[in-house]
Design an enzyme around this catalytic site. Structure first.
Site, PDB file in Angstrom:
ATOM      1  N   LYS A  21       0.834  -1.206   0.000  1.00  0.00           N
ATOM      2  CA  LYS A  21       0.000   0.000   0.000  1.00  0.00           C
ATOM      3  C   LYS A  21       0.866   1.252   0.000  1.00  0.00           C
ATOM      4  O   LYS A  21       0.635   2.190  -0.771  1.00  0.00           O
ATOM      5  CB  LYS A  21      -0.941  -0.024   1.204  1.00  0.00           C
ATOM      6  N   ARG A  90      -3.644   2.616   8.372  1.00  0.00           N
ATOM      7  CA  ARG A  90      -3.928   1.362   7.666  1.00  0.00           C
ATOM      8  C   ARG A  90      -2.688   0.498   7.577  1.00  0.00           C
ATOM      9  O   ARG A  90      -1.585   0.989   7.369  1.00  0.00           O
ATOM     10  CB  ARG A  90      -4.368   1.635   6.229  1.00  0.00           C
ATOM     11  N   GLY A  99      -7.946  -7.938   4.208  1.00  0.00           N
ATOM     12  CA  GLY A  99      -8.820  -8.100   5.365  1.00  0.00           C
ATOM     13  C   GLY A  99      -8.191  -8.804   6.556  1.00  0.00           C
ATOM     14  O   GLY A  99      -8.848  -9.019   7.570  1.00  0.00           O
ATOM     15  N   MET A 101      -5.477  -7.807   8.335  1.00  0.00           N
ATOM     16  CA  MET A 101      -4.928  -6.943   9.376  1.00  0.00           C
ATOM     17  C   MET A 101      -5.832  -5.730   9.594  1.00  0.00           C
ATOM     18  O   MET A 101      -6.886  -5.635   9.024  1.00  0.00           O
ATOM     19  CB  MET A 101      -3.497  -6.554   9.014  1.00  0.00           C
ATOM     20  N   ARG A 334      -2.743  -1.043  -6.423  1.00  0.00           N
ATOM     21  CA  ARG A 334      -1.731  -2.110  -6.469  1.00  0.00           C
ATOM     22  C   ARG A 334      -2.060  -2.986  -7.663  1.00  0.00           C
ATOM     23  O   ARG A 334      -3.168  -2.936  -8.208  1.00  0.00           O
ATOM     24  CB  ARG A 334      -1.757  -2.935  -5.188  1.00  0.00           C
ATOM     25  N   HIS A 447       1.167 -44.414  -1.777  1.00  0.00           N
ATOM     26  CA  HIS A 447       0.852 -45.101  -3.016  1.00  0.00           C
ATOM     27  C   HIS A 447      -0.368 -44.495  -3.700  1.00  0.00           C
ATOM     28  O   HIS A 447      -0.355 -44.172  -4.885  1.00  0.00           O
ATOM     29  CB  HIS A 447       0.620 -46.578  -2.699  1.00  0.00           C
ATOM     30  N   ARG A 572       7.931 -46.996 -14.941  1.00  0.00           N
ATOM     31  CA  ARG A 572       8.132 -47.819 -13.737  1.00  0.00           C
ATOM     32  C   ARG A 572       7.622 -49.221 -14.030  1.00  0.00           C
ATOM     33  O   ARG A 572       6.421 -49.464 -13.975  1.00  0.00           O
ATOM     34  CB  ARG A 572       7.351 -47.230 -12.565  1.00  0.00           C
ATOM     35  N   ARG A 627      12.804 -48.170 -16.554  1.00  0.00           N
ATOM     36  CA  ARG A 627      13.514 -48.504 -15.330  1.00  0.00           C
ATOM     37  C   ARG A 627      13.308 -49.978 -14.998  1.00  0.00           C
ATOM     38  O   ARG A 627      12.174 -50.472 -15.022  1.00  0.00           O
ATOM     39  CB  ARG A 627      12.997 -47.657 -14.169  1.00  0.00           C
ATOM     40  N   GLU A 759      19.534 -41.781  -6.695  1.00  0.00           N
ATOM     41  CA  GLU A 759      18.489 -41.535  -5.694  1.00  0.00           C
ATOM     42  C   GLU A 759      18.937 -41.888  -4.290  1.00  0.00           C
ATOM     43  O   GLU A 759      18.120 -41.975  -3.377  1.00  0.00           O
ATOM     44  CB  GLU A 759      17.182 -42.239  -6.074  1.00  0.00           C
ATOM     45  N   SER A 778      19.363 -40.179 -14.034  1.00  0.00           N
ATOM     46  CA  SER A 778      18.068 -39.562 -13.785  1.00  0.00           C
ATOM     47  C   SER A 778      17.890 -39.506 -12.276  1.00  0.00           C
ATOM     48  O   SER A 778      17.987 -40.529 -11.596  1.00  0.00           O
ATOM     49  CB  SER A 778      16.944 -40.374 -14.435  1.00  0.00           C
ATOM     50  N   GLY A 780      16.243 -39.597  -8.936  1.00  0.00           N
ATOM     51  CA  GLY A 780      15.021 -40.050  -8.275  1.00  0.00           C
ATOM     52  C   GLY A 780      14.897 -39.260  -6.995  1.00  0.00           C
ATOM     53  O   GLY A 780      15.316 -39.675  -5.919  1.00  0.00           O
ATOM     54  N   THR A 781      14.328 -38.070  -7.139  1.00  0.00           N
ATOM     55  CA  THR A 781      14.354 -37.153  -5.991  1.00  0.00           C
ATOM     56  C   THR A 781      13.376 -37.545  -4.885  1.00  0.00           C
ATOM     57  O   THR A 781      13.456 -37.016  -3.788  1.00  0.00           O
ATOM     58  CB  THR A 781      14.061 -35.719  -6.464  1.00  0.00           C
ATOM     59  N   ASN A 782      12.463 -38.497  -5.181  1.00  0.00           N
ATOM     60  CA  ASN A 782      11.612 -38.977  -4.084  1.00  0.00           C
ATOM     61  C   ASN A 782      12.471 -39.743  -3.078  1.00  0.00           C
ATOM     62  O   ASN A 782      12.467 -39.458  -1.886  1.00  0.00           O
ATOM     63  CB  ASN A 782      10.517 -39.918  -4.601  1.00  0.00           C
ATOM     64  N   ASP A 783      13.206 -40.706  -3.608  1.00  0.00           N
ATOM     65  CA  ASP A 783      14.059 -41.468  -2.702  1.00  0.00           C
ATOM     66  C   ASP A 783      15.223 -40.638  -2.195  1.00  0.00           C
ATOM     67  O   ASP A 783      15.652 -40.787  -1.054  1.00  0.00           O
ATOM     68  CB  ASP A 783      14.576 -42.736  -3.403  1.00  0.00           C
ATOM     69  N   CYS A 846      13.328 -37.558 -12.458  1.00  0.00           N
ATOM     70  CA  CYS A 846      12.017 -38.198 -12.654  1.00  0.00           C
ATOM     71  C   CYS A 846      11.242 -38.368 -11.355  1.00  0.00           C
ATOM     72  O   CYS A 846      10.207 -38.998 -11.327  1.00  0.00           O
ATOM     73  CB  CYS A 846      12.168 -39.530 -13.384  1.00  0.00           C
ATOM     74  N   TYR A 866      16.614 -32.509 -18.912  1.00  0.00           N
ATOM     75  CA  TYR A 866      15.153 -32.603 -18.946  1.00  0.00           C
ATOM     76  C   TYR A 866      14.578 -32.886 -17.560  1.00  0.00           C
ATOM     77  O   TYR A 866      15.300 -33.296 -16.651  1.00  0.00           O
ATOM     78  CB  TYR A 866      14.694 -33.690 -19.933  1.00  0.00           C
TER      79      TYR A 866
HETATM   80  C1  PEP Z   1      12.227 -41.489  -7.099  1.00  0.00           C
HETATM   81  O1  PEP Z   1      12.633 -42.105  -6.122  1.00  0.00           O
HETATM   82  O2  PEP Z   1      12.252 -40.257  -7.171  1.00  0.00           O
HETATM   83  C2  PEP Z   1      11.657 -42.208  -8.242  1.00  0.00           C
HETATM   84  C3  PEP Z   1      11.329 -41.564  -9.352  1.00  0.00           C
HETATM   85  O3  PEP Z   1      11.409 -43.530  -8.073  1.00  0.00           O
HETATM   86  P1  PEP Z   1      10.162 -44.097  -7.243  1.00  0.00           P
HETATM   87  O4  PEP Z   1       9.285 -42.956  -6.881  1.00  0.00           O
HETATM   88  O5  PEP Z   1       9.506 -45.074  -8.109  1.00  0.00           O
HETATM   89  O6  PEP Z   1      10.846 -44.717  -6.061  1.00  0.00           O
HETATM   90 MG    MG Z   2      12.936 -44.232  -6.355  1.00  0.00          MG
END
Ligand code: PEP
Ligand code: MG
Length: 886
Positions: A21, A90, A99, A101, A334, A447, A572, A627, A759, A778, A780-783, A846, A866
């Protein structure tokens, strides 16, 4: 250090210091627009106050000096007995928190100045109305008195005077209201309403600062991901009066429709009103166009200013204004908030008007906004109270009859919501059949959530207030509401809300467009679809990153291609063994002799072959990263406890089932406390002879078949979950041997890149050695997130993550947005060292982060080739990759 800045000392780029503001008022002042004079107390003063519990010692003198200037400019004194100056106070933070504050108007009125104001303006009624407003606002926001108490007095006064609303109260009635209000203040606080103007101002400033930390403000910030440590600025401005008679009023306006992005003037106007009256909904405002009749001069002036502001900001602006006896005053501007649809449309409009370039247009839309446009949504007009709330795991809106097991879901046909405590691979047919999935356990990477997102199905998980009784086929909410099988429920995967009954759903035209289901006319008629389609073209033209899809079936592959994927980044293969085929995997894991194992592998081979032929056909000419199997065993074996009970009961009845006994023995042998860290990935491939060979054979034979058919299949074979190069090298030898064998047998040499997932932290840290043998990585950023943080991806979101988010340990789950500082560092190390050893190493990601907007920018920055994500997120990743590149 200075804490106070006059409006003419700042500009629009100082939102950090002056708040949105304050920065807007400064900009308008500099543009020469009619802004009442005033000053801004900076966010820095707020941070000081919140951390020290008192205002900065130098602040009082600074405010005094600015007040003096203001008084000189207006030729009046704050709260003077004759012709007093009044000010408004204000809040205004860097990011607008509408709204959330506090605001206090008419500061400076007291028992004496109210008389002076009446005299100066010639309106007693106005003066007393302003006084009652001050006490009401000050009482509730500064003194913390329940606003309803003031509301009740006003209602009583209206009733006693036969008045239809506040406008019909005459001066005497308002005097009475003021008296009653003062009584409330005395009763509740034990002191009189403060008469000293400067004290009123100080108290109001403190109250605005404090309001940064109210419960609702904190909740809002968490929701909008606004940091908690910014603080708010305070704007003190000479009052102009919209309640000074019929030729006065106040309004809010947008330079375009913020809901749809359509051009035009949008807003509301309320005559004889002040400040918050419009938004507070005390009386119904009229559409802004009506101002043209009421006050043509002000209307023309307003439109001129709005056009000027839009041209200046080169964006949608929202404004607040007041008209005091025919004179227009600008109180706020704004860059306005907008819906996702409006964001896309307006970016294209401004681009076409030549106000912004393509890069700026891309910057003005986000992947999250595109995601919103891609999900079917509940009809925005619905009104219903949720019966439960869970973790919003896969967005969208789904309505259907509740069913409590997968088989029923698959058989029922029609629209069903699969309700489970948690899901297992056995539930896949049910998930496929269902409109949406609701579970009482699990988090965003459970899952159910991963599978649902992959399919673009609405999913709410971890609604732990729900008691789900599969045997009785019903769920019970915390409030005792019971939903039985066959009852209709509606779930919102964007908010996590669960509703009883049917809520209307509208399909997304944007998805219809991506799916190729809109004809040319439909496409032309829908401005949002048009805007999205053009933005996608710009994004594709600019992006450096490839966007691949995670797809496990030919259908997914087909959709991925329609949605613009440049290939498949993760197939997978264990997903090919869910449902019906699961028993083959079970048999394979349990096989005790080589003969048993070979028999199962021989059964699996043709199935895999068929899968790959289907996928290669859809992905002709594009890379398909397959994979090797990576099943955490707990997802494929029966539950130890359930099986133990079953066998024990059978034994008690004297009906021993040899098969079950044998299964139990094996399940006990293979039972793991931490299956996610157990026998999975490459480990399984190394200890179960023949498994990898079967898969590679299927890949090679499928590719050979497609080559024979004249296609150009491009398989890439990927080894999961390695910790170091030794595991990879062993796998590579076996893969090459099978490729060679198939080439000999078929006479067709299939060229397949052989690479690995990264991973595990150890793999990332030894990437330089691994890449000497691997052609691609690649992530595997989940693991990798699971193992870097030590967070179980199956459990945390339902257990302690809510507390972590609440405490601000992180703003979003690291399973959703990549933790750049920790996990990202490992990724960077692996990229650098991997490429140092192999210059042309192909690198992708991935994990779920591949489709997360902010993570995509990170992956672009560190030079990945990628990202790969579920087909439905492919357009989002394309857009973000384009945005990252401009
Ligand atoms: C991961 O681990 O990021 C991955 C892509 O493999 P998954 O999720 O199947 O373990
Ligand atoms: Mg994995």
């Amino acid at each position: 250090r200075r804490f106070v800045f006059a409006f003419n000392e700042g500009d629009k780029d100082q939102r950090e210091l002056l708040g949105g503001k304050g920065a807007g008022l400064a900009e308008m002042t500099n543009l020469g627009l009619p802004v009442p004079p005033g000053f801004t107390v900076s966010t820095e003063a707020c941070r000081y106050y919140l951390s020290q519990g008192e205002l900065p010692p130098s602040l009082a003198a600074e405010i005094d000096a600015h007040l003096k200037r203001l008084e000189a400019e207006r030729g009046k004194r704050l709260g003077a007995a004759e012709d007093p100056m009044l000010v408004s106070v204000r809040s205004g933070a860097k990011f607008s928190m509408p709204g959330m504050m506090e605001t206090v108007l008419d500061i400076g009125l007291n028992d004496a100045s109210v008389v002076g104001l009446a005299k100066a303006t010639g309106s007693e009624r106005f003066a007393w109305d302003s006084y009652r407003r001050l006490i009401q606002m000050f009482g509730s926001t500064v003194l913390g008195i329940d606003a309803a108490r003031f509301g009740a007095v006003l209602d009583d006064a209206e009733r006693a005077n036969g008045a239809a609303g506040d406008l019909d109260l005459d001066t005497d009635a308002l005097r009475g209201v003021v008296k009653a209000y003062k009584g409330i203040v005395r009763d509740t606080t034990g002191r009189d309403f403060p008469q000293e103007p400067r004290e009123q101002l100080d108290m109001a400033v403190r109250a605005v600062f404090r309001s940064w930390n109210t419960e609702r403000a904190r909740i809002y910030r968490r929701q909008e991901r606004i940091p908690h440590d910014l603080g708010t600025a305070v704007n003190v401005m000479a009052m102009v009066y919209g309640n000074l008679g019929p030729d006065s009023g106040t309004g809010v306006a947008f330079t375009r429709d913020p809901a749809t992005g359509a051009p035009g003037v949008y807003g509301d106007y309320l005559s004889e009103a002040q400040g918050e009256d419009v938004v507070a909904g005390i009386r119904s405002p009229v559409p802004l166009e009506d101002l043209e009749q009421l006050d043509p001069a002000s209307f023309t002036e307003l439109r001129r200013i709005m056009a000027m502001l839009e041209g200046h900001y080169r964006d949608l602006c929202d404004i607040e204004f007041t008209i005091e006896r025919g004179k227009l005053w600008m109180l706020q501007t704004r860059v306005g908030k907008r819906t996702a649809a409006a964001a896309f449309r307006m970016a294209i409009q401004f681009l076409d008007d030549g106000l912004i370039d393509v890069g700026e247009a891309l910057a003005r839309v986000t992947g999250d906004q595109l995601a919103q446009l891609m999900f079917p949504q509940f009809d925005p007009g619905f009104e219903a109270k949720p019966i439960a709330t869970g973790v919003p795991a896969s967005p969208g809106a789904a309505v259907g009859t509740a069913v409590f097991d997968s088989a029923t879901a698959a058989q029922t046909g029609g629209k069903v919501i699969l309700v489970r405590r948690e899901t297992s691979p056995d539930d896949l047919p049910g998930i496929i059949a269902a409109e949406g999935i609701l579970t009482s356990r699990g988090g965003k990477t459970s899952h159910a959530a991963v599978v649902a997102r992959g399919m673009g199905k609405t999913c709410v998980v971890g609604a732990d207030d729900l008691e789900i009784d599969t045997d009785q086929r019903r769920l019970t909410t915390a409030d005792g509401v019971v939903v039985r099988e066959g009852d209709t429920i509606s779930i919102d995967g964007t908010s996590g809300c669960v509703y009883a009954g049917t809520i209307d759903v509208v399909p997304s035209p944007v998805v219809e467009y991506f799916e190729g289901r809109l004809d040319v006319d439909e496409h032309r008629r829908d401005p949002v679809v048009q805007a999205v389609s053009r933005m996608m073209i710009y994004a594709d033209e600019h992006r450096r990153l490839g966007v691949h899809a995670n797809a496990d079936t030919a259908d997914d592959a087909k959709r991925a291609r329609r949605f613009g994927a440049d290939g498949i980044g993760l197939c997978r293969t264990e997903h090919m063994f869910l449902g019906e085929r699961r028993h083959h995997v079970e048999a394979l894991i349990l096989a005790e002799t080589a003969a048993e194992r070979d028999k199962v592998l021989a059964e699996l081979l043709p199935m895999q072959l068929g899968d790959f032929v289907g996928i290669f056909t859809e992905m002709d000419g594009l890379p398909v990263t397959i994979r090797l199997i990576d099943p955490p065993l707990h997802e494929f074996l029966p539950d130890l406890t359930e099986l133990s009970v079953k066998v024990a009961l059978a034994e008690a009845r004297g009906e021993v089932d040899e098969g079950d006994v044998r299964l139990l023995r094996a399940v006990k042998r293979l039972h793991e406390q931490n299956p996610m860290l157990g026998l999975r990935g490459v480990r399984l491939g190394l200890v179960v002879p023949g498994l990898v060979a079967m898969q590679v054979r299927a890949i090679a034979e499928a590719a050979a078949a497609r080559i024979r058919a004249g296609d150009d299949p491009r398989p890439e074979i990927m080894v999961p979950l390695i910790g170091g190069t030794e595991e990879f090298e062993l796998m590579r030898e076996e893969i090459e041997r099978v490729l060679h064998d198939v080439a000999e047998a078929t006479g067709i040499e299939v060229r397949a890149k052989i690479g690995t997932m990264i991973e595990l932290p150890r793999a990332a840290l030894t990437a330089g050695r691994i890449s000497r043998h691997a052609e691609f990585f690649s992530f595997g950023t989940n693991d990798l997130t699971q193992t870097t943080w030590g967070f179980s991806r199956d459990d945390v979101e339902g257990s302690f993550f809510p507390a972590y988010l609440e405490k601000g340990i992180f703003v979003t789950s690291p399973f959703e947005s990549l933790d750049e500082e920790g996990v990202g560092r490992l990724v960077s190390i692996a990229v650098e060292e991997g490429r140092a050893a192999r210059e042309n190493l192909l690198i992708g990601v991935c994990g779920e982060h591949g489709g997360d907007p902010s993570s995509v920018h990170f992956f672009d920055r560190i030079g990945l080739d990628y990202v790969s994500c579920s087909p439905f997120r492919v357009p989002i990743a394309r857009l973000e990759a384009g945005r990252a590149a401009v």
